[in-house]
Enzyme design. Structure first.
Site, PDB file in Angstrom:
ATOM      1  N   THR A   1       0.820  -1.209   0.000  1.00 40.20           N
ATOM      2  CA  THR A   1       0.000   0.000   0.000  1.00 40.20           C
ATOM      3  C   THR A   1       0.857   1.264   0.000  1.00 40.20           C
ATOM      4  O   THR A   1       2.007   1.245   0.468  1.00 40.20           O
ATOM      5  CB  THR A   1      -0.894  -0.010   1.263  1.00 40.20           C
ATOM      6  OG1 THR A   1      -1.471   1.273   1.443  1.00 40.20           O
ATOM      7  CG2 THR A   1      -0.097  -0.329   2.531  1.00 40.20           C
ATOM      8  N   ASP A   2       0.270   2.365  -0.449  1.00 40.20           N
ATOM      9  CA  ASP A   2       0.962   3.664  -0.382  1.00 40.20           C
ATOM     10  C   ASP A   2       1.028   4.192   1.056  1.00 40.20           C
ATOM     11  O   ASP A   2       1.775   5.131   1.333  1.00 40.20           O
ATOM     12  CB  ASP A   2       0.284   4.688  -1.299  1.00 40.20           C
ATOM     13  CG  ASP A   2      -1.175   4.982  -0.950  1.00 40.20           C
ATOM     14  OD1 ASP A   2      -1.731   4.324  -0.040  1.00 40.20           O
ATOM     15  OD2 ASP A   2      -1.773   5.870  -1.592  1.00 40.20           O
ATOM     16  N   GLU A   3       0.261   3.573   1.972  1.00 33.74           N
ATOM     17  CA  GLU A   3       0.204   4.111   3.338  1.00 33.74           C
ATOM     18  C   GLU A   3       1.528   3.949   4.077  1.00 33.74           C
ATOM     19  O   GLU A   3       1.758   4.592   5.096  1.00 33.74           O
ATOM     20  CB  GLU A   3      -0.954   3.467   4.124  1.00 33.74           C
ATOM     21  CG  GLU A   3      -2.254   3.643   3.379  1.00 33.74           C
ATOM     22  CD  GLU A   3      -3.510   3.406   4.197  1.00 33.74           C
ATOM     23  OE1 GLU A   3      -3.458   3.476   5.433  1.00 33.74           O
ATOM     24  OE2 GLU A   3      -4.557   3.163   3.570  1.00 33.74           O
TER      25      GLU A   3
ATOM     26  N   LYS B   1       2.327  -3.262   7.292  1.00 32.66           N
ATOM     27  CA  LYS B   1       2.604  -3.449   5.857  1.00 32.66           C
ATOM     28  C   LYS B   1       4.051  -3.013   5.549  1.00 32.66           C
ATOM     29  O   LYS B   1       4.734  -3.648   4.748  1.00 32.66           O
ATOM     30  CB  LYS B   1       1.617  -2.641   4.998  1.00 32.66           C
ATOM     31  CG  LYS B   1       0.189  -3.163   5.013  1.00 32.66           C
ATOM     32  CD  LYS B   1       0.016  -4.559   4.443  1.00 32.66           C
ATOM     33  CE  LYS B   1       0.236  -4.632   2.950  1.00 32.66           C
ATOM     34  NZ  LYS B   1      -0.118  -5.990   2.415  1.00 32.66           N
TER      35      LYS B   1
ATOM     36  N   TYR C   1      -1.769  -0.468  10.945  1.00 28.21           N
ATOM     37  CA  TYR C   1      -1.896  -1.137   9.635  1.00 28.21           C
ATOM     38  C   TYR C   1      -0.695  -0.798   8.754  1.00 28.21           C
ATOM     39  O   TYR C   1      -0.012  -1.686   8.227  1.00 28.21           O
ATOM     40  CB  TYR C   1      -3.201  -0.714   8.944  1.00 28.21           C
ATOM     41  CG  TYR C   1      -3.223  -1.029   7.455  1.00 28.21           C
ATOM     42  CD1 TYR C   1      -3.179  -2.342   7.008  1.00 28.21           C
ATOM     43  CD2 TYR C   1      -3.284  -0.013   6.502  1.00 28.21           C
ATOM     44  CE1 TYR C   1      -3.182  -2.645   5.642  1.00 28.21           C
ATOM     45  CE2 TYR C   1      -3.290  -0.299   5.141  1.00 28.21           C
ATOM     46  CZ  TYR C   1      -3.238  -1.620   4.714  1.00 28.21           C
ATOM     47  OH  TYR C   1      -3.238  -1.910   3.368  1.00 28.21           O
TER      48      TYR C   1
HETATM   49  P1  NAD Z   1      -9.420  -7.461   2.248  1.00 24.98           P
HETATM   50  O1  NAD Z   1      -9.386  -7.179   3.720  1.00 24.98           O
HETATM   51  O2  NAD Z   1     -10.663  -7.214   1.483  1.00 24.98           O
HETATM   52  O3  NAD Z   1      -9.025  -8.997   1.982  1.00 24.98           O
HETATM   53  C1  NAD Z   1      -7.986  -9.639   2.668  1.00 24.98           C
HETATM   54  C2  NAD Z   1      -8.113 -11.148   2.409  1.00 24.98           C
HETATM   55  O4  NAD Z   1      -7.025 -11.803   3.076  1.00 24.98           O
HETATM   56  C3  NAD Z   1      -9.399 -11.747   2.974  1.00 24.98           C
HETATM   57  O5  NAD Z   1      -9.969 -12.637   2.031  1.00 24.98           O
HETATM   58  C4  NAD Z   1      -8.936 -12.501   4.211  1.00 24.98           C
HETATM   59  O6  NAD Z   1      -9.747 -13.626   4.524  1.00 24.98           O
HETATM   60  C5  NAD Z   1      -7.526 -12.908   3.800  1.00 24.98           C
HETATM   61  N1  NAD Z   1      -6.645 -13.139   4.957  1.00 24.98           N
HETATM   62  C6  NAD Z   1      -6.495 -12.353   6.049  1.00 24.98           C
HETATM   63  N2  NAD Z   1      -5.580 -12.892   6.876  1.00 24.98           N
HETATM   64  C7  NAD Z   1      -5.133 -14.031   6.292  1.00 24.98           C
HETATM   65  C8  NAD Z   1      -4.174 -15.011   6.640  1.00 24.98           C
HETATM   66  N3  NAD Z   1      -3.509 -14.935   7.791  1.00 24.98           N
HETATM   67  N4  NAD Z   1      -3.958 -16.045   5.797  1.00 24.98           N
HETATM   68  C9  NAD Z   1      -4.664 -16.144   4.628  1.00 24.98           C
HETATM   69  N5  NAD Z   1      -5.594 -15.250   4.253  1.00 24.98           N
HETATM   70  C10 NAD Z   1      -5.815 -14.199   5.069  1.00 24.98           C
HETATM   71  O7  NAD Z   1      -8.186  -6.649   1.653  1.00 24.98           O
HETATM   72  P2  NAD Z   1      -8.023  -5.964   0.221  1.00 24.98           P
HETATM   73  O8  NAD Z   1      -8.574  -4.605   0.271  1.00 24.98           O
HETATM   74  O9  NAD Z   1      -8.482  -6.913  -0.816  1.00 24.98           O
HETATM   75  O10 NAD Z   1      -6.438  -5.829   0.163  1.00 24.98           O
HETATM   76  C11 NAD Z   1      -5.632  -6.880  -0.372  1.00 24.98           C
HETATM   77  C12 NAD Z   1      -4.176  -6.472  -0.270  1.00 24.98           C
HETATM   78  O11 NAD Z   1      -3.968  -5.246  -0.987  1.00 24.98           O
HETATM   79  C13 NAD Z   1      -3.706  -6.204   1.154  1.00 24.98           C
HETATM   80  O12 NAD Z   1      -2.401  -6.708   1.295  1.00 24.98           O
HETATM   81  C14 NAD Z   1      -3.714  -4.688   1.276  1.00 24.98           C
HETATM   82  O13 NAD Z   1      -2.742  -4.249   2.203  1.00 24.98           O
HETATM   83  C15 NAD Z   1      -3.360  -4.286  -0.134  1.00 24.98           C
HETATM   84  N6  NAD Z   1      -3.884  -2.976  -0.571  1.00 24.98           N
HETATM   85  C16 NAD Z   1      -5.207  -2.658  -0.415  1.00 24.98           C
HETATM   86  C17 NAD Z   1      -5.680  -1.418  -0.872  1.00 24.98           C
HETATM   87  C18 NAD Z   1      -7.145  -1.028  -0.759  1.00 24.98           C
HETATM   88  O14 NAD Z   1      -7.493   0.113  -1.059  1.00 24.98           O
HETATM   89  N7  NAD Z   1      -8.031  -1.930  -0.376  1.00 24.98           N
HETATM   90  C19 NAD Z   1      -4.799  -0.519  -1.461  1.00 24.98           C
HETATM   91  C20 NAD Z   1      -3.446  -0.878  -1.609  1.00 24.98           C
HETATM   92  C21 NAD Z   1      -3.004  -2.105  -1.162  1.00 24.98           C
HETATM   93  P1  TYD Z   2     -10.775   3.928   4.186  1.00 24.26           P
HETATM   94  O1  TYD Z   2     -11.718   3.488   3.117  1.00 24.26           O
HETATM   95  O2  TYD Z   2     -10.880   3.286   5.538  1.00 24.26           O
HETATM   96  O3  TYD Z   2      -9.294   3.754   3.591  1.00 24.26           O
HETATM   97  P2  TYD Z   2      -7.874   4.294   4.170  1.00 24.26           P
HETATM   98  O4  TYD Z   2      -8.020   4.654   5.586  1.00 24.26           O
HETATM   99  O5  TYD Z   2      -7.024   3.080   3.983  1.00 24.26           O
HETATM  100  O6  TYD Z   2      -7.491   5.439   3.294  1.00 24.26           O
HETATM  101  O7  TYD Z   2     -10.915   5.483   4.371  1.00 24.26           O
HETATM  102  C1  TYD Z   2     -10.740   6.370   3.282  1.00 24.26           C
HETATM  103  C2  TYD Z   2     -10.844   7.777   3.840  1.00 24.26           C
HETATM  104  O8  TYD Z   2     -12.172   7.991   4.296  1.00 24.26           O
HETATM  105  C3  TYD Z   2      -9.940   8.005   5.043  1.00 24.26           C
HETATM  106  O9  TYD Z   2      -9.439   9.348   4.995  1.00 24.26           O
HETATM  107  C4  TYD Z   2     -10.865   7.856   6.231  1.00 24.26           C
HETATM  108  C5  TYD Z   2     -12.193   8.340   5.692  1.00 24.26           C
HETATM  109  N1  TYD Z   2     -13.400   7.707   6.276  1.00 24.26           N
HETATM  110  C6  TYD Z   2     -14.446   8.504   6.732  1.00 24.26           C
HETATM  111  O10 TYD Z   2     -14.384   9.745   6.672  1.00 24.26           O
HETATM  112  N2  TYD Z   2     -15.550   7.896   7.248  1.00 24.26           N
HETATM  113  C7  TYD Z   2     -15.660   6.539   7.359  1.00 24.26           C
HETATM  114  O11 TYD Z   2     -16.697   6.038   7.882  1.00 24.26           O
HETATM  115  C8  TYD Z   2     -14.582   5.734   6.866  1.00 24.26           C
HETATM  116  C9  TYD Z   2     -14.649   4.233   6.950  1.00 24.26           C
HETATM  117  C10 TYD Z   2     -13.469   6.364   6.321  1.00 24.26           C
END
Ligand code: NAD
Ligand code: TYD
Length: 358
Positions: A135-137, A165, A161
């Site tokens: 992630t970019d975070e 990561k 988080y």
């Molecule tokens: P998500 O929370 O929707 O899905 C995570 C999946 O991992 C779930 O299916 C869960 O059951 C599985 N999981 C959790 N712990 C596990 C373990 N110990 N062993 C096996 N499986 C396990 O997450 P997402 O949004 O799909 O993100 C996927 C990846 O992309 C993550 O690594 C996250 O850090 C990264 N990412 C997400 C975003 C975003 O905006 N959602 C952006 C950049 C990077």
């Molecule tokens: P989120 O979807 O949780 O992603 P991330 O924290 O990884 O960026 O949140 C996106 C943005 O929205 C973040 O600045 C937090 C804000 N947010 C709210 O304002 N209200 C909410 O209920 C949630 C879940 C997030």
């Protein structure tokens, strides 16, 4: 070594989109290892039932024995690691699962990958890839005038988080540097699209809007995120997997910086157009400013020029087109939303929002 790839976390939001897109494009089999936490959902993969190109295994990336036996049995040519605890607010309430999966779990997965890789013949060793999805975070928070994150921006994670990561990214880097494991790391901005669990901003707002509930905006709503449609993220991962330079990291982003308030206004306006409120008025009337997230990062922005110039990647969706598709998807999948918003989900909503006075 076989053609198959091992995907972890493939029942979550991005992982399931990746699995579905992959198998829609080619017949290379996927072994999908997922623990099925609250965020994992086999319903996302329902269209693959009976498809022998997809082997689902319920299990933990931290279970070395299981990982080792899957690698020995399926002999994949790559591992794509999506598995993670992924929600910042949950990491604030309970960081331990994040350390366990994102740090310790990734370590065990990496170490089993190394053992497997070291036993391959020289040709297969050269072809093998371990792609870590991050992630970019990890880069922390930007000021309004700062340049976007590049691959050389120093890590400065602010939430549990992001810290977990960042730790996993460092382990991946070290496994390449020390053992020459052929790794790739991608750091992507905020994703949105089908199958996103409604604890994240966009699906949560859609779900609450349609249910007539308040739309909670943390703080002043001025926090900025860079948004990328999930299919564009999946396309970038496929490209990095096939053509990325071993040991490198690639930033992925949509060049779509928006404040949270802008995002929520857009969602309300699209809903007003396609699903007007029965009693009249706008969904914007449901917006409620609530207590801010502790340590809330103010701005994320991504410079994806390395990926664009080296590998020719371009996002296909603009924010406007992607967000419309997303709204349509949630409107058409009320049953999916109903299933994932029962039980544990309600307990989470109470925990996270009860103490955030409007
Ligand atoms: P998500 O929370 O929707 O899905 C995570 C999946 O991992 C779930 O299916 C869960 O059951 C599985 N999981 C959790 N712990 C596990 C373990 N110990 N062993 C096996 N499986 C396990 O997450 P997402 O949004 O799909 O993100 C996927 C990846 O992309 C993550 O690594 C996250 O850090 C990264 N990412 C997400 C975003 C975003 O905006 N959602 C952006 C950049 C990077
Ligand atoms: P989120 O979807 O949780 O992603 P991330 O924290 O990884 O960026 O949140 C996106 C943005 O929205 C973040 O600045 C937090 C804000 N947010 C709210 O304002 N209200 C909410 O209920 C949630 C879940 C997030």
């Amino acid at each position: 070594m076989n053609e198959a790839i091992l995907v972890t976390g493939g029942a979550g939001f991005i992982g399931s989109n990746f699995v579905l897109d992959w198998l829609a494009r080619c017949d290379v089999p996927i072994v999908n290892l997922d623990k099925l936490t609250y965020a994992g959902n086999l319903e996302n993969l329902a269209s693959l039932r009976g498809d022998d190109r997809h082997v689902f295994v319920r299990g933990d990336i931290g279970d070395r024995h299981l990982v080792g036996s899957l690698l020995a049995e399926y002999r994949p040519r790559a591992i794509v690691n999506f598995a993670a605890e992924s929600h910042v607010d949950r990491s604030i309430h309970g960081p331990e699962d994040f350390i366990q999966t994102n740090v310790v779990g990734t370590f065990h997965l990496l170490d089993e990958a190394r053992r497997y890789w070291e036993g391959l013949n020289p040709r297969d060793r050269a072809a093998f890839r371990f792609l870590h999805v991050s992630t970019d975070e990890v880069y922390g928070s930007l000021g309004p005038e700062d340049p976007p994150f590049s691959e050389t921006t120093p890590y400065a994670p602010n939430s549990p988080y992001a810290a977990s990561k960042a730790a996993s990214d460092h382990l991946v880097r070290a496994y390449h540097h020390t053992y020459h494991l052929p790794t790739l790391t991608t750091n992507c901005s905020n994703n949105y699209g089908p199958y996103q669990f409604p604890e994240k901003l966009i699906p949560l707002v859609l779900h609450h809007a349609l249910a007539g509930k308040p739309l909670p905006i943390y703080g002043d709503g001025g926090n900025v995120r860079d948004w990328l449609y999930v299919a564009d993220h999946c396309a970038a991962i496929r490209l990095v997997l096939e053509r990325g330079r071993v040991g490198e990291t690639y930033n992925i982003g949509g060049c779509n910086e928006k404040t949270n308030l802008e995002v929520v206004h857009m969602l309300c306006d699209i809903l007003d157009e396609v699903r007007p409120k029965t009693g009249g008025g706008s969904y914007r009337d449901q917006i409620a400013f609530v207590t801010d997230r502790p340590g809330h990062d103010r701005r994320y922005a991504i410079d994806a020029s390395k990926l664009m110039h080296e590998l020719g990647w371009q996002p296909r969706e603009s924010f406007e087109s992607g967000i419309r598709k997303t709204v349509q998807w949630y409107l058409a999948h009320g049953e999916w939303v109903a299933h994932v918003t029962s039980g544990e989900y309600r307990a989470w909503i109470t925990k996270n929002y009860a103490e955030r006075a409007a």
